[in-house]
Design a protein around this motif. Sequence first.
Motif, PDB file in Angstrom:
ATOM      1  N   TYR A   1      12.464  -4.941   8.978  1.00  0.00           N
ATOM      2  CA  TYR A   1      11.658  -5.943   9.671  1.00  0.00           C
ATOM      3  C   TYR A   1      11.139  -7.045   8.752  1.00  0.00           C
ATOM      4  O   TYR A   1      10.242  -7.788   9.124  1.00  0.00           O
ATOM      5  CB  TYR A   1      10.506  -5.256  10.406  1.00  0.00           C
TER       6      TYR A   1
ATOM      7  N   GLY B   1      10.038  -5.712   1.562  1.00  0.00           N
ATOM      8  CA  GLY B   1       8.604  -5.422   1.572  1.00  0.00           C
ATOM      9  C   GLY B   1       7.751  -6.536   0.990  1.00  0.00           C
ATOM     10  O   GLY B   1       6.527  -6.436   0.977  1.00  0.00           O
TER      11      GLY B   1
ATOM     12  N   ASP C   1      11.749  -1.768  17.344  1.00  0.00           N
ATOM     13  CA  ASP C   1      10.585  -0.882  17.432  1.00  0.00           C
ATOM     14  C   ASP C   1       9.321  -1.659  17.060  1.00  0.00           C
ATOM     15  O   ASP C   1       9.112  -2.023  15.904  1.00  0.00           O
ATOM     16  CB  ASP C   1      10.787   0.304  16.494  1.00  0.00           C
TER      17      ASP C   1
ATOM     18  N   SER D   1       6.223  -0.675  16.865  1.00  0.00           N
ATOM     19  CA  SER D   1       5.317   0.010  15.933  1.00  0.00           C
ATOM     20  C   SER D   1       5.806  -0.132  14.493  1.00  0.00           C
ATOM     21  O   SER D   1       5.007  -0.357  13.586  1.00  0.00           O
ATOM     22  CB  SER D   1       5.144   1.477  16.314  1.00  0.00           C
ATOM     23  N   GLU D   2       7.117  -0.031  14.262  1.00  0.00           N
ATOM     24  CA  GLU D   2       7.643  -0.225  12.912  1.00  0.00           C
ATOM     25  C   GLU D   2       7.457  -1.677  12.465  1.00  0.00           C
ATOM     26  O   GLU D   2       7.142  -1.946  11.309  1.00  0.00           O
ATOM     27  CB  GLU D   2       9.122   0.152  12.838  1.00  0.00           C
TER      28      GLU D   2
ATOM     29  N   MET E   1       5.016  -3.704  13.408  1.00  0.00           N
ATOM     30  CA  MET E   1       3.600  -3.874  13.096  1.00  0.00           C
ATOM     31  C   MET E   1       3.246  -3.210  11.764  1.00  0.00           C
ATOM     32  O   MET E   1       2.466  -3.753  10.986  1.00  0.00           O
ATOM     33  CB  MET E   1       2.729  -3.320  14.229  1.00  0.00           C
ATOM     34  N   GLU E   2       3.807  -2.028  11.500  1.00  0.00           N
ATOM     35  CA  GLU E   2       3.578  -1.370  10.212  1.00  0.00           C
ATOM     36  C   GLU E   2       4.085  -2.245   9.073  1.00  0.00           C
ATOM     37  O   GLU E   2       3.444  -2.352   8.028  1.00  0.00           O
ATOM     38  CB  GLU E   2       4.281  -0.014  10.165  1.00  0.00           C
ATOM     39  N   HIS E   3       5.229  -2.862   9.271  1.00  0.00           N
ATOM     40  CA  HIS E   3       5.784  -3.730   8.235  1.00  0.00           C
ATOM     41  C   HIS E   3       4.867  -4.929   7.984  1.00  0.00           C
ATOM     42  O   HIS E   3       4.641  -5.305   6.830  1.00  0.00           O
ATOM     43  CB  HIS E   3       7.178  -4.222   8.607  1.00  0.00           C
TER      44      HIS E   3
ATOM     45  N   LEU F   1       1.684  -5.106   8.248  1.00  0.00           N
ATOM     46  CA  LEU F   1       0.517  -4.673   7.483  1.00  0.00           C
ATOM     47  C   LEU F   1       0.863  -4.321   6.040  1.00  0.00           C
ATOM     48  O   LEU F   1       0.033  -4.454   5.146  1.00  0.00           O
ATOM     49  CB  LEU F   1      -0.144  -3.474   8.173  1.00  0.00           C
ATOM     50  N   ALA F   2       2.077  -3.847   5.803  1.00  0.00           N
ATOM     51  CA  ALA F   2       2.461  -3.395   4.463  1.00  0.00           C
ATOM     52  C   ALA F   2       3.061  -4.493   3.589  1.00  0.00           C
ATOM     53  O   ALA F   2       3.026  -4.379   2.366  1.00  0.00           O
ATOM     54  CB  ALA F   2       3.450  -2.238   4.579  1.00  0.00           C
TER      55      ALA F   2
ATOM     56  N   SER G   1      -4.568  -4.924   0.195  1.00  0.00           N
ATOM     57  CA  SER G   1      -4.942  -5.251   1.565  1.00  0.00           C
ATOM     58  C   SER G   1      -6.293  -4.636   1.899  1.00  0.00           C
ATOM     59  O   SER G   1      -6.708  -3.623   1.326  1.00  0.00           O
ATOM     60  CB  SER G   1      -3.883  -4.740   2.540  1.00  0.00           C
TER      61      SER G   1
ATOM     62  N   LEU H   1      -7.021  -3.205   4.681  1.00  0.00           N
ATOM     63  CA  LEU H   1      -6.749  -1.921   5.317  1.00  0.00           C
ATOM     64  C   LEU H   1      -6.562  -0.826   4.270  1.00  0.00           C
ATOM     65  O   LEU H   1      -7.092   0.275   4.412  1.00  0.00           O
ATOM     66  CB  LEU H   1      -5.505  -2.024   6.199  1.00  0.00           C
TER      67      LEU H   1
END
Length: 183
Positions: A5, A81, A116, A118-119, A121-123, A125-126, A155, A157
């Motif tokens: 992503y 990333g 996906d 959720s994946e 959104m995780e990306h 944030l990371a 971050s 978070l």
Amino acid sequence: MGLKYDFDICPEVSEEIVENDVRADLQGQAAGSFASSPRPVAMFRDVRTSDALRRASPRVRQLFLASGFRLGVYDSGAPEGFYPAEDEAVRHLILSNFVENMKNTPLRGEYCGDFDFSEFMEHILAAKPILEERDMTKKTTPEPEQEVQRPERKSVLGRVIFAVSIAVLALLALKWLSATIPN
């Protein structure tokens, strides 16, 4: 293997292409004629991710298009990333648009296929910015004799999760101590 992503900001897309891309997606046609007034947009680096978004339902595609994403592929050369630090302001604007549009777009029951959320959104944030241009040419896995350099920015978070983890561990240690010490 899941989709990648990572996305980059592509500065060379004209306003007319953007408008045609959204209009053509609504009509189910191919888009694109070149004009002036370039506007930066986000494009995924991996063609498989872009293809997965193309195969999603029109409402899902429209959410991305209206937020500033395009269905093409663009790679800045940043490692997985990471993204170029100079793209941070535009990236933030596009992601803010995405979150706002997501609040206003009912997606329940819409077909997402392999894409996906959720994946994705995780990306988001990371992902971290690359602070120096020379970092873009580095390998993603360092050689054994090299010291691992960590990104300078952390971050919010990550800091919150770390603080909560320390607090939980401290409470567990206190509880264990109070249970093992006789009164």
